[in-house]
Design a protein around this motif. Structure first.
Motif, PDB file in Angstrom:
ATOM      1  N   ILE A 199       0.840  -1.201   0.000  1.00  0.00           N
ATOM      2  CA  ILE A 199       0.000   0.000   0.000  1.00  0.00           C
ATOM      3  C   ILE A 199       0.875   1.251   0.000  1.00  0.00           C
ATOM      4  N   SER A 200       0.647   2.119  -0.967  1.00  0.00           N
ATOM      5  CA  SER A 200       1.441   3.342  -1.087  1.00  0.00           C
ATOM      6  C   SER A 200       0.875   4.435  -0.192  1.00  0.00           C
ATOM      7  N   LYS A 201       1.661   5.483   0.031  1.00  0.00           N
ATOM      8  CA  LYS A 201       1.188   6.610   0.845  1.00  0.00           C
ATOM      9  C   LYS A 201      -0.010   7.295   0.186  1.00  0.00           C
ATOM     10  N   ALA A 202       0.018   7.366  -1.140  1.00  0.00           N
ATOM     11  CA  ALA A 202      -1.091   8.009  -1.849  1.00  0.00           C
ATOM     12  C   ALA A 202      -2.389   7.247  -1.646  1.00  0.00           C
ATOM     13  N   GLU A 203      -2.309   5.919  -1.541  1.00  0.00           N
ATOM     14  CA  GLU A 203      -3.506   5.103  -1.362  1.00  0.00           C
ATOM     15  C   GLU A 203      -4.080   5.203   0.045  1.00  0.00           C
ATOM     16  N   GLN A 204      -3.339   5.775   0.958  1.00  0.00           N
ATOM     17  CA  GLN A 204      -3.821   5.934   2.328  1.00  0.00           C
ATOM     18  C   GLN A 204      -4.777   7.119   2.462  1.00  0.00           C
ATOM     19  N   ILE A 205      -4.748   8.029   1.486  1.00  0.00           N
ATOM     20  CA  ILE A 205      -5.599   9.208   1.541  1.00  0.00           C
ATOM     21  C   ILE A 205      -7.012   8.844   1.087  1.00  0.00           C
ATOM     22  N   ILE A 206      -8.005   9.175   1.886  1.00  0.00           N
ATOM     23  CA  ILE A 206      -9.393   8.811   1.594  1.00  0.00           C
ATOM     24  C   ILE A 206      -9.925   9.621   0.417  1.00  0.00           C
ATOM     25  N   ASP A 207     -10.546   8.927  -0.519  1.00  0.00           N
ATOM     26  CA  ASP A 207     -11.191   9.568  -1.664  1.00  0.00           C
ATOM     27  C   ASP A 207     -12.697   9.571  -1.410  1.00  0.00           C
ATOM     28  N   PHE A 208     -13.205  10.680  -0.894  1.00  0.00           N
ATOM     29  CA  PHE A 208     -14.622  10.756  -0.544  1.00  0.00           C
ATOM     30  C   PHE A 208     -15.529  10.888  -1.768  1.00  0.00           C
ATOM     31  N   SER A 209     -14.939  10.972  -2.972  1.00  0.00           N
ATOM     32  CA  SER A 209     -15.766  11.006  -4.175  1.00  0.00           C
ATOM     33  C   SER A 209     -16.323   9.618  -4.504  1.00  0.00           C
ATOM     34  N   LEU A 210     -15.792   8.592  -3.848  1.00  0.00           N
ATOM     35  CA  LEU A 210     -16.297   7.235  -4.039  1.00  0.00           C
ATOM     36  C   LEU A 210     -17.582   7.047  -3.239  1.00  0.00           C
ATOM     37  N   ASP A 211     -18.294   5.941  -3.461  1.00  0.00           N
ATOM     38  CA  ASP A 211     -19.531   5.711  -2.719  1.00  0.00           C
ATOM     39  C   ASP A 211     -19.214   5.377  -1.261  1.00  0.00           C
ATOM     40  N   GLY A 254     -16.907  15.407   0.282  1.00  0.00           N
ATOM     41  CA  GLY A 254     -15.928  15.674   1.324  1.00  0.00           C
ATOM     42  C   GLY A 254     -16.386  16.640   2.389  1.00  0.00           C
ATOM     43  N   GLN A 255     -17.545  17.274   2.192  1.00  0.00           N
ATOM     44  CA  GLN A 255     -18.019  18.246   3.164  1.00  0.00           C
ATOM     45  C   GLN A 255     -18.427  17.546   4.459  1.00  0.00           C
ATOM     46  N   ALA A 256     -17.974  18.095   5.577  1.00  0.00           N
ATOM     47  CA  ALA A 256     -18.264  17.506   6.875  1.00  0.00           C
ATOM     48  C   ALA A 256     -19.375  18.269   7.588  1.00  0.00           C
ATOM     49  N   VAL A 257     -20.215  17.533   8.257  1.00  0.00           N
ATOM     50  CA  VAL A 257     -21.281  18.109   9.073  1.00  0.00           C
ATOM     51  C   VAL A 257     -21.106  17.573  10.489  1.00  0.00           C
ATOM     52  N   CYS A 258     -20.909  18.466  11.437  1.00  0.00           N
ATOM     53  CA  CYS A 258     -20.672  18.050  12.818  1.00  0.00           C
ATOM     54  C   CYS A 258     -21.829  18.454  13.730  1.00  0.00           C
ATOM     55  N   THR A 259     -22.209  17.546  14.609  1.00  0.00           N
ATOM     56  CA  THR A 259     -23.159  17.855  15.672  1.00  0.00           C
ATOM     57  C   THR A 259     -22.368  17.851  16.978  1.00  0.00           C
ATOM     58  N   LYS A 260     -23.063  17.782  18.069  1.00  0.00           N
ATOM     59  CA  LYS A 260     -22.379  17.788  19.358  1.00  0.00           C
ATOM     60  C   LYS A 260     -21.450  16.591  19.504  1.00  0.00           C
ATOM     61  N   ASP A 261     -21.874  15.428  19.029  1.00  0.00           N
ATOM     62  CA  ASP A 261     -21.072  14.220  19.223  1.00  0.00           C
ATOM     63  C   ASP A 261     -20.965  13.344  17.985  1.00  0.00           C
ATOM     64  N   LYS A 262     -21.317  13.882  16.815  1.00  0.00           N
ATOM     65  CA  LYS A 262     -21.239  13.123  15.576  1.00  0.00           C
ATOM     66  C   LYS A 262     -20.528  13.931  14.497  1.00  0.00           C
ATOM     67  N   MET A 263     -19.907  13.206  13.543  1.00  0.00           N
ATOM     68  CA  MET A 263     -19.293  13.860  12.391  1.00  0.00           C
ATOM     69  C   MET A 263     -19.612  13.032  11.148  1.00  0.00           C
ATOM     70  N   TYR A 264     -20.272  13.675  10.197  1.00  0.00           N
ATOM     71  CA  TYR A 264     -20.644  13.013   8.957  1.00  0.00           C
ATOM     72  C   TYR A 264     -19.887  13.662   7.800  1.00  0.00           C
ATOM     73  N   VAL A 265     -19.547  12.839   6.797  1.00  0.00           N
ATOM     74  CA  VAL A 265     -18.851  13.353   5.618  1.00  0.00           C
ATOM     75  C   VAL A 265     -19.595  12.891   4.371  1.00  0.00           C
ATOM     76  N   VAL A 266     -19.887  13.828   3.469  1.00  0.00           N
ATOM     77  CA  VAL A 266     -20.594  13.522   2.224  1.00  0.00           C
ATOM     78  C   VAL A 266     -19.648  12.791   1.269  1.00  0.00           C
ATOM     79  N   CYS A 267     -20.142  11.722   0.669  1.00  0.00           N
ATOM     80  CA  CYS A 267     -19.358  10.956  -0.303  1.00  0.00           C
ATOM     81  C   CYS A 267     -19.950  11.145  -1.701  1.00  0.00           C
ATOM     82  N   GLY A 268     -19.311  10.533  -2.690  1.00  0.00           N
ATOM     83  CA  GLY A 268     -19.830  10.614  -4.047  1.00  0.00           C
ATOM     84  C   GLY A 268     -21.239  10.066  -4.118  1.00  0.00           C
ATOM     85  N   SER A 269     -21.509   9.072  -3.290  1.00  0.00           N
ATOM     86  CA  SER A 269     -22.853   8.515  -3.141  1.00  0.00           C
ATOM     87  C   SER A 269     -23.047   8.195  -1.674  1.00  0.00           C
ATOM     88  N   GLY A 270     -24.030   8.830  -1.040  1.00  0.00           N
ATOM     89  CA  GLY A 270     -24.254   8.611   0.376  1.00  0.00           C
ATOM     90  C   GLY A 270     -23.275   9.381   1.242  1.00  0.00           C
TER      91      GLY A 270
END
Length: 306
Positions: A199-211, A254-270
């Protein structure tokens, strides 16, 4: 049989311990050279530590392919490798009466190569296993001696699966050696083979454009090491665990939405829920604990680079 054991990481320790508790004899252990740390210190491999505690002779060649004659001096009838970390040549393979066999963490011929556990999880596989195979010059192409199958847990990480496969592989290894003379090797079907690289360093970065399912599987596959990463406001964060968010979310990838105790990130799907996160120079924390001490600005984006 008299066995020379070649292995390095935690995955290999279970196999070494199983051999030490079997009717076979481990005549020596070969492992990778010690890792250099800061301030002139060194770190032993898990296999070396286990071997020394058992009173075994440990050999740590920088290039094993130059040491065939030295390996013969151990007097082993067969060599067993388990995540050793170096490629063997013909001189090494021919140094033992019964050759070399390997404990491989996949159901060969699927996932030949350096990262079978991570690759299986990242691909969304539900079943995997361990194969004991004869080692030859090709990459994990040798004849199959035995195998065992297990289901992959829905939320299971690579670290958790590796620990389970290590135990299954150790039991299978001893059983294979116990019945070695009665086993008929089975040739692999190369047409069914898949390959996985380091596994390369580049592959460690999350691609949130995926489902969202692919994103979660990737995070599971890289946890706990080398770990999936993302950048938020220029700072790098490790993501150890995430889950698919069932509620519908809208926003840019990739946009994150945070509440008091949760963090959600928008993906390419879902979207995904970030469950365990680690800031640089900090410990990994459940997201609720993390958000009590760190607040991200509204609409912050999880990016591939700072």
């Amino acid at each position: 049989m008299k066995i020379l054991f070649l292995g390095t990481p935690d995955f290999a320790v279970a196999s070494l311990n199983a051999l030490l508790n079997s009717r076979h004899t481990v005549v020596g252990v070969v492992t990778q050279p010690d890792r250099a740390l800061k301030h002139g210190k060194t770190e032993f491999s898990p296999v070396k530590t286990t071997a020394l505690n058992a009173g075994l002779t440990v050999f740590q060649p920088a290039k094993i392919r130059a040491e065939a004659e030295r390996l013969k001096d151990f007097g082993a009838e067969i060599a067993v490798t388990a995540a050793y970390g170096q490629i063997l040549d013909n001189a090494v393979l021919n140094a033992f009466k019964h050759g070399v066999i390997n404990v491989h963490a996949s159901l060969l011929p699927k996932y030949r190569g350096a990262s079978p556990i991570q690759s299986a999880i990242a691909a969304g596989e539900r079943v995997t296993g361990v194969t004991i195979m004869r080692t030859e010059l090709g990459l994990d192409t040798g004849d199959i001696l035995s195998s065992v199958t297990t289901e992959i847990g829905v939320d299971e990480t690579a670290g958790e699966l590796s620990a389970r496969l290590a135990v299954l592989g150790a039991e299978l290894l001893v059983n294979t050696l116990d019945n070695f003379d009665d086993i008929t090797p089975i040739k692999q079907d190369d047409k069914l083979a898949t390959h996985c690289k380091t596994i390369s360093k580049a592959e460690q970065i999350i691609d949130f454009s995926l489902d969202c399912n692919t994103v979660v599987n990737k995070i599971r596959a890289l946890s706990p090491e080398p770990c999936a990463k993302t950048f938020i406001d220029g700072e790098q964060y490790k993501i150890y665990r995430a889950s698919v968010c069932q509620a519908g979310m809208e926003g840019m990838v990739g946009q994150a939405v945070c509440t008091k105790d949760k963090m959600y990130v928008v993906c390419g799907s879902g979207a995904v829920s970030i469950d365990v996160i680690q800031a640089q120079s900090k410990r990994a924390m459940p997201i609720a604990d993390f958000l009590r001490g760190k607040k991200f600005r509204d609409g912050v984006v999880c990016a591939k680079q700072p």
